[in-house]
Scaffold this motif. Structure first.
Motif, PDB file in Angstrom:
ATOM      1  N   SER A   7     -58.474  37.816  28.424  1.00  0.00           N
ATOM      2  CA  SER A   7     -59.672  38.128  29.217  1.00  0.00           C
ATOM      3  C   SER A   7     -60.548  36.915  29.499  1.00  0.00           C
ATOM      4  CB  SER A   7     -60.519  39.131  28.443  1.00  0.00           C
ATOM      5  OG  SER A   7     -60.853  38.576  27.167  1.00  0.00           O
ATOM      6  N   SER A   8     -60.210  35.769  28.942  1.00  0.00           N
ATOM      7  CA  SER A   8     -61.141  34.642  28.974  1.00  0.00           C
ATOM      8  C   SER A   8     -60.779  33.597  30.022  1.00  0.00           C
ATOM      9  CB  SER A   8     -61.168  33.969  27.595  1.00  0.00           C
ATOM     10  OG  SER A   8     -62.077  32.901  27.607  1.00  0.00           O
TER      11      SER A   8
ATOM     12  N   GLU B 279     -63.793  37.639  38.832  1.00  0.00           N
ATOM     13  CA  GLU B 279     -63.135  38.925  38.587  1.00  0.00           C
ATOM     14  C   GLU B 279     -61.734  39.034  39.199  1.00  0.00           C
ATOM     15  OE1 GLU B 279     -66.469  42.224  37.808  1.00  0.00           O
ATOM     16  OE2 GLU B 279     -66.267  41.685  39.918  1.00  0.00           O
TER      17      GLU B 279
ATOM     18  N   THR C  51     -55.256  41.456  38.328  1.00  0.00           N
ATOM     19  CA  THR C  51     -56.037  42.687  38.114  1.00  0.00           C
ATOM     20  C   THR C  51     -55.187  43.905  38.473  1.00  0.00           C
ATOM     21  OG1 THR C  51     -56.922  42.301  40.322  1.00  0.00           O
ATOM     22  CG2 THR C  51     -58.321  41.672  38.464  1.00  0.00           C
TER      23      THR C  51
ATOM     24  N   ARG D 235     -56.723  41.721  24.177  1.00  0.00           N
ATOM     25  CA  ARG D 235     -58.045  41.775  24.799  1.00  0.00           C
ATOM     26  C   ARG D 235     -57.936  41.484  26.287  1.00  0.00           C
ATOM     27  NH1 ARG D 235     -62.601  41.790  21.340  1.00  0.00           N
ATOM     28  NH2 ARG D 235     -61.819  43.064  19.635  1.00  0.00           N
ATOM     29  N   VAL D 236     -58.264  42.498  27.076  1.00  0.00           N
ATOM     30  CA  VAL D 236     -58.370  42.314  28.523  1.00  0.00           C
ATOM     31  C   VAL D 236     -59.830  42.604  28.861  1.00  0.00           C
ATOM     32  CG1 VAL D 236     -55.984  43.040  28.928  1.00  0.00           C
ATOM     33  CG2 VAL D 236     -57.838  44.738  29.007  1.00  0.00           C
ATOM     34  N   SER D 237     -60.217  42.472  30.126  1.00  0.00           N
ATOM     35  CA  SER D 237     -61.575  42.893  30.478  1.00  0.00           C
ATOM     36  C   SER D 237     -61.488  43.803  31.690  1.00  0.00           C
ATOM     37  CB  SER D 237     -62.466  41.685  30.726  1.00  0.00           C
ATOM     38  OG  SER D 237     -61.932  40.918  31.773  1.00  0.00           O
ATOM     39  N   TRP D 238     -62.646  44.314  32.099  1.00  0.00           N
ATOM     40  CA  TRP D 238     -62.691  45.284  33.198  1.00  0.00           C
ATOM     41  C   TRP D 238     -63.678  44.795  34.237  1.00  0.00           C
ATOM     42  CZ3 TRP D 238     -59.103  49.074  33.150  1.00  0.00           C
ATOM     43  CH2 TRP D 238     -58.409  49.230  31.948  1.00  0.00           C
ATOM     44  N   THR D 239     -63.275  44.877  35.502  1.00  0.00           N
ATOM     45  CA  THR D 239     -64.152  44.399  36.571  1.00  0.00           C
ATOM     46  C   THR D 239     -65.208  45.467  36.880  1.00  0.00           C
ATOM     47  OG1 THR D 239     -62.915  45.396  38.379  1.00  0.00           O
ATOM     48  CG2 THR D 239     -62.157  43.228  37.615  1.00  0.00           C
TER      49      THR D 239
ATOM     50  N   LEU E 114     -58.442  46.646  35.526  1.00  0.00           N
ATOM     51  CA  LEU E 114     -58.056  45.877  34.331  1.00  0.00           C
ATOM     52  C   LEU E 114     -57.878  44.421  34.762  1.00  0.00           C
ATOM     53  CD1 LEU E 114     -55.041  46.987  32.087  1.00  0.00           C
ATOM     54  CD2 LEU E 114     -55.595  44.611  32.519  1.00  0.00           C
ATOM     55  N   ARG E 115     -58.534  43.517  34.041  1.00  0.00           N
ATOM     56  CA  ARG E 115     -58.525  42.102  34.462  1.00  0.00           C
ATOM     57  C   ARG E 115     -57.926  41.205  33.385  1.00  0.00           C
ATOM     58  NH1 ARG E 115     -62.127  38.258  32.877  1.00  0.00           N
ATOM     59  NH2 ARG E 115     -62.430  36.422  34.175  1.00  0.00           N
ATOM     60  N   THR E 116     -57.033  40.329  33.818  1.00  0.00           N
ATOM     61  CA  THR E 116     -56.440  39.354  32.902  1.00  0.00           C
ATOM     62  C   THR E 116     -56.482  37.966  33.564  1.00  0.00           C
ATOM     63  OG1 THR E 116     -54.258  39.658  33.860  1.00  0.00           O
ATOM     64  CG2 THR E 116     -54.778  41.022  31.954  1.00  0.00           C
TER      65      THR E 116
END
Ligand code: PLP
Length: 369
Positions: free
Chosen positions: A30-31, A168, A321, A334-338, A343-345
């Motif tokens: 996610s970073s 994003e 994404t 660990r991924v993140s979300w826009t 789902l964002r990587t």
């Protein structure tokens, strides 16, 4: 504070425990930061005590900062660009808008035209500087719509912003079109290439985004992202080598009598780290790093689509994404979300091909469970 100091062993046992609580980079998708390159770490350690806030005391370190600015200037097609090493994209963006404000005085209600996809540092910057932020809508391709941007410009607009590598979705705004619009309106045009500035120049087919485009005034680029330097290291570049002087304030008790930087005390260590990576890898080495990240991004997108997670966008850069449910990703990944719930990587240099395969395997197991 403790009354009596601890033994070194006690202290470092405690610190080691705390370090273990941090997540292993092997699972961080996610970073936009990464594990620093070994030459960055070595250079960082050499310059640990240096302070660029008082450059006359550290002339060697200061010359490294000037070299870093020069390296980026030539990479971005302006050999004599001005600039300085910031703490990262937030500071570079804030200082760029601060510069824009000094260029257009006499406006009581200034505004800036910024894509809705822009990093939240612009919101902070506008809050601090008392500027209205006008958000430009994003097209279906997740890029800023240049025509919409033009429609938001008025007599109180002090700057236009484009993003070369959105946080994003990894997209590059139509910087060439925006540069033309900026020229037509005689506007300060800042390009936020905090992420993309260390990717785009090394692509097989680079997308125009830099000082080669007439109209670009300033560029933000972050060595502590794709530049694999130690944290914190950003860089703000100006087409006009003297532009930053308009931010000068007096600093009577230092070895220099004026400064334009935001921070006073500034670390020389990450600057040495950033320059070390650039000079160690050179353009060929950076091309290899970027090619690897782009290949991994394509593999991740293909693998996820095979598993039934369609891409949200086809990115220009190494950000992938997907359309997925919030519980689709198993721990400890660990991924993140826009903001649009995708789902964002980010396929940073530490996300090796083997890690992509391991992630895909875990996603498959979770799906079939
Ligand atoms: N601009 C862009 C495009 C970013 O992606 C980021 C961070 O991810 C920033 C600015 C802010 O950078 P920093 O966190 O180094 O202040």
């Amino acid at each position: 504070m403790l009354n009596k100091g601890q033994s070194e062993e006690e202290l470092f046992t405690f610190l080691a425990q705390k370090k273990q609580e941090d997540l292993d980079h092997d699972f961080i998708l996610s970073s936009m930061c990464t594990v620093p390159h070994s030459v960055a770490v070595r250079a960082h350690c050499m310059f640990m005590e240096t302070n660029l806030g008082d450059p006359g005391l550290f002339p060697g370190t200061f010359s490294l900062e000037q070299l870093l600015v020069h390296r980026f200037g030539s990479l971005f097609h302006c050999e004599n660009a001005g600039g300085y090493a910031t703490s990262g994209g937030t500071e570079s963006n804030l200082q760029a808008l601060r510069l824009a404000k000094t260029q257009k005085t006499g406006i009581s209600t200034p505004n800036v035209v910024v894509p809705e996809s822009a990093h939240f540092s612009f919101k902070k910057s506008c809050d601090i500087l008392g500027i209205e932020m006008r958000g430009v809508s994003i097209g279906n391709d997740f890029r800023m719509d240049a025509e919409n941007a033009a429609g938001l410009i008025d007599k109180n607009t002090i700057a236009l912003v484009g993003v070369a590598g959105t946080t994003e979705y990894g997209m590059v705004d139509p910087i060439a079109d925006l540069a033309k619009i900026a020229q037509q309106h005689d506007l300060f045009f800042h390009v936020d290439a905090a992420f993309g500035g260390m990717v785009i120049p090394f692509l097989d087919r680079p997308i125009p985004f830099d000082f080669s485009l007439p109209g670009v005034t300033t560029i933000a680029v972050d060595p502590h992202k794709m530049g694999m330097s130690t944290i914190p290291c950003g860089c703000l570049l100006t087409l006009d080598p003297h532009l930053l002087n308009s931010l000068n304030i007096d600093t009577p008790y230092l070895t220099v009598k004026q400064e334009y930087t935001l921070a006073g005390t500034r670390p020389g260590a990450p600057v040495a780290g950033a320059l070390a990576v650039l000079d160690y890898l050179g353009i060929e080495g950076m091309k290899a790093v970027v090619a690897g990240c782009m290949k991994n991004t394509e593999r991740l997108i293909a693998g996820m689509e095979t598993l039934g997670f369609p891409r949200a966008a086809t990115p220009d850069l190494n950000v992938a994404t997907f359309v997925a449910a919030k519980d689709a990703v198993p721990a400890p990944w660990r991924v993140s979300w826009t903001r649009r719930n995708h789902l964002r990587t980010v396929c940073m240099p530490h996300v090796h091909a083997g890690r992509i395969e391991a992630f895909l395997l875990d996603m498959q197991k979770t799906r079939t469970r």
